[in-house]
Design an enzyme around this catalytic site. Sequence first.
Site, short mmCIF file in Angstrom:
data_model
loop_
_atom_site.label_atom_id
_atom_site.label_comp_id
_atom_site.label_asym_id
_atom_site.label_seq_id
_atom_site.Cartn_x
_atom_site.Cartn_y
_atom_site.Cartn_z
N ASP A 109 -24.71 48.84 -59.67
CA ASP A 109 -25.03 50.24 -59.41
C ASP A 109 -25.01 50.99 -60.74
O ASP A 109 -24.09 50.78 -61.55
CB ASP A 109 -23.99 50.84 -58.45
CG ASP A 109 -24.60 51.81 -57.46
OD1 ASP A 109 -25.62 52.45 -57.82
OD2 ASP A 109 -24.07 51.95 -56.35
N HIS A 150 -31.49 56.24 -64.10
CA HIS A 150 -30.40 56.37 -63.12
C HIS A 150 -29.86 55.03 -62.64
O HIS A 150 -28.86 54.98 -61.96
CB HIS A 150 -30.88 57.19 -61.92
CG HIS A 150 -31.06 58.65 -62.23
ND1 HIS A 150 -30.09 59.58 -61.98
CD2 HIS A 150 -32.08 59.31 -62.83
CE1 HIS A 150 -30.51 60.77 -62.37
NE2 HIS A 150 -31.72 60.64 -62.90
C1 GDG Z 1 -29.16 56.30 -57.77
C2 GDG Z 1 -28.42 55.13 -58.45
C3 GDG Z 1 -26.70 56.73 -59.28
C4 GDG Z 1 -25.70 58.59 -48.45
N1 GDG Z 1 -25.71 58.58 -47.11
C5 GDG Z 1 -25.77 59.85 -46.72
C6 GDG Z 1 -25.78 60.67 -47.85
N2 GDG Z 1 -25.75 59.87 -48.90
C7 GDG Z 1 -25.68 60.36 -50.29
C8 GDG Z 1 -24.33 60.14 -50.88
C9 GDG Z 1 -24.64 60.20 -52.36
C10 GDG Z 1 -26.07 59.68 -52.42
O1 GDG Z 1 -26.60 59.69 -51.11
C11 GDG Z 1 -26.13 58.25 -52.94
O2 GDG Z 1 -25.91 58.26 -54.30
P1 GDG Z 1 -25.47 56.96 -55.08
O3 GDG Z 1 -25.15 57.35 -56.45
O4 GDG Z 1 -24.31 56.35 -54.38
O5 GDG Z 1 -26.67 55.92 -54.97
P2 GDG Z 1 -28.33 55.93 -55.10
O6 GDG Z 1 -28.96 56.66 -54.01
O7 GDG Z 1 -28.69 54.48 -55.18
O8 GDG Z 1 -28.65 56.67 -56.48
C12 GDG Z 1 -26.93 55.41 -58.53
C13 GDG Z 1 -27.55 57.85 -58.69
O9 GDG Z 1 -28.92 57.47 -58.61
C14 GDG Z 1 -27.46 59.12 -59.55
O10 GDG Z 1 -27.80 58.87 -60.87
O11 GDG Z 1 -25.33 57.08 -59.14
O12 GDG Z 1 -26.28 54.37 -59.24
O13 GDG Z 1 -28.65 53.91 -57.74
O14 GDG Z 1 -24.62 61.52 -52.82
O15 GDG Z 1 -23.46 61.10 -50.40
N3 GDG Z 1 -25.82 62.01 -47.81
C15 GDG Z 1 -25.87 62.58 -46.60
N4 GDG Z 1 -25.86 61.86 -45.45
C16 GDG Z 1 -25.82 60.52 -45.45
O16 GDG Z 1 -25.82 59.89 -44.39
N5 GDG Z 1 -25.91 63.92 -46.51
#
Ligand code: GDG
Length: 457
Positions: free
Chosen positions: A365, A158
Amino acid sequence: MAGRLVVVSNRVGPVRGATRAGGLAVALVDALREAGGLWFGWSGRITEPGAGAGGVTEEHYRGITTATLDLTPDEHHDYYNGFANQCLWPLFHYRIDLTAYERRFYEGYQRVNVRFAQALQPLLRPDDILWVHDYHLIPFAETLRAMEQRQRIGFFLHIPFPSREVVLALPHHDRLAKSLMAYDLIGFHTQRDVERFVDYMVNELGGEFRDGRLRAFGREAVVKAFPIGIDTKAYADFVYTEDGQRQWQRVKSALRGRTQIIGVDRLDYTKGIPERFAAFERLLADYPDARGRVEFLQVAPLSREGVNEYAEIRSRLEGAASRINGHYAEVDWTPLHYINRTVSRRALAGLYRASKIGLVTPLRDGMNLVAKEYVAAQDPEDPGVLVLSRFAGSAWQMKSALIINPYDTVEVAEALQTARYMPLDERKTRHAELMKGLLEDDVTHWRRSYLQALDAA
Ligand code: GDG
């Protein structure tokens, strides 16, 4: 797909509340439901050795079985906080400077992978298909192979796969590479990750790559990109839920016609939040018409609080936020709002919708789902503008965003100014192009194409 699906990930997410947790948990639960599957991994609990940490807890819910194990305090320290989050995570995000290698971290990581594989083995059936997730579990399949398990086993990373020179900084990198070859399918988010992985395997370790198949260490695996998506339709609907509407209205009335910029991230040093604050400060400094008219909302729930660097970035951001507000705020205008709490998914959709600009600036990312969620939550008739880092995997798909270099605060401030004044026609065209991609490459497409490839591997 022929057999039962077995998903293995560091944490087993909530199966009951999966819709609320959202994202990946929903995608995996849907896949498990289709195939009547098993989800295996850490329970999230830390238990002293001998106090039940050794055993597997099985639970059943609507055709899905979860099987979980606790970690001991040492395992949690060495495997999770240590090797996974202080070695692999920073290194794979190009932060060699933050990579805190210790031999005991590496040994703990190997030990937990072996213990987990041994615990799963008795639960496996010969025709199962296994899908193993992320950097915590690179050596997982190797132990199963050593126990004569011949099922199809796929791996998905990921996070980014870095350039060869960076990988070489990791002690035992070749050992980990060898264990990866125990998988039948190795999946990444982008073609660039595939290229960097293949470059490392071929030019450093003497592998051969032809027609999507990699041969190395006497084994063969399919290597391919599967860009993850979101549940685009469901996300767009979140805005119209009670929570979504309430949040949207609340922000709209608080803004009184001002423009809101939004950033949402787990509080992590890879997400470029200090650089984002600096770019916002640049906007206020260089474009006086933004003062009093623009507000920046950063939602950043705390994560990995057991790791030092996370405490450091937290205090750095607190300093920056109060400095910016101290310098620019007026009695009736606070430029920067900084929230460290988790907001519910539906409320988050309302916040995205109320924001004319989505600012996503990771320094690296794997994909970045926030960029996708922001676009999905917009009103197609009056959409906001996405400003997106070129170093997010999603930038390869979302070319109609304003693509920026997050290190260049002047460029980011310019993009914010461009976004503020972008004509409606252009916003609609860009949004429609982005939505088309998000609807085609959604999370269902991601898991189906991965599982088809694994079936065929
Ligand atoms: C890893 C990889 C890859 C954030 N704050 C809140 C909240 N979030 C949710 C977002 C989003 C998720 O968390 C974060 O996803 P990301 O993809 O941006 O980043 P990582 O957590 O680092 O994920 C990344 C992912 O895996 C999937 O393969 O895309 O590159 O690093 O969904 O909305 N959700 C809620 N409240 C918050 O305050 N409910």
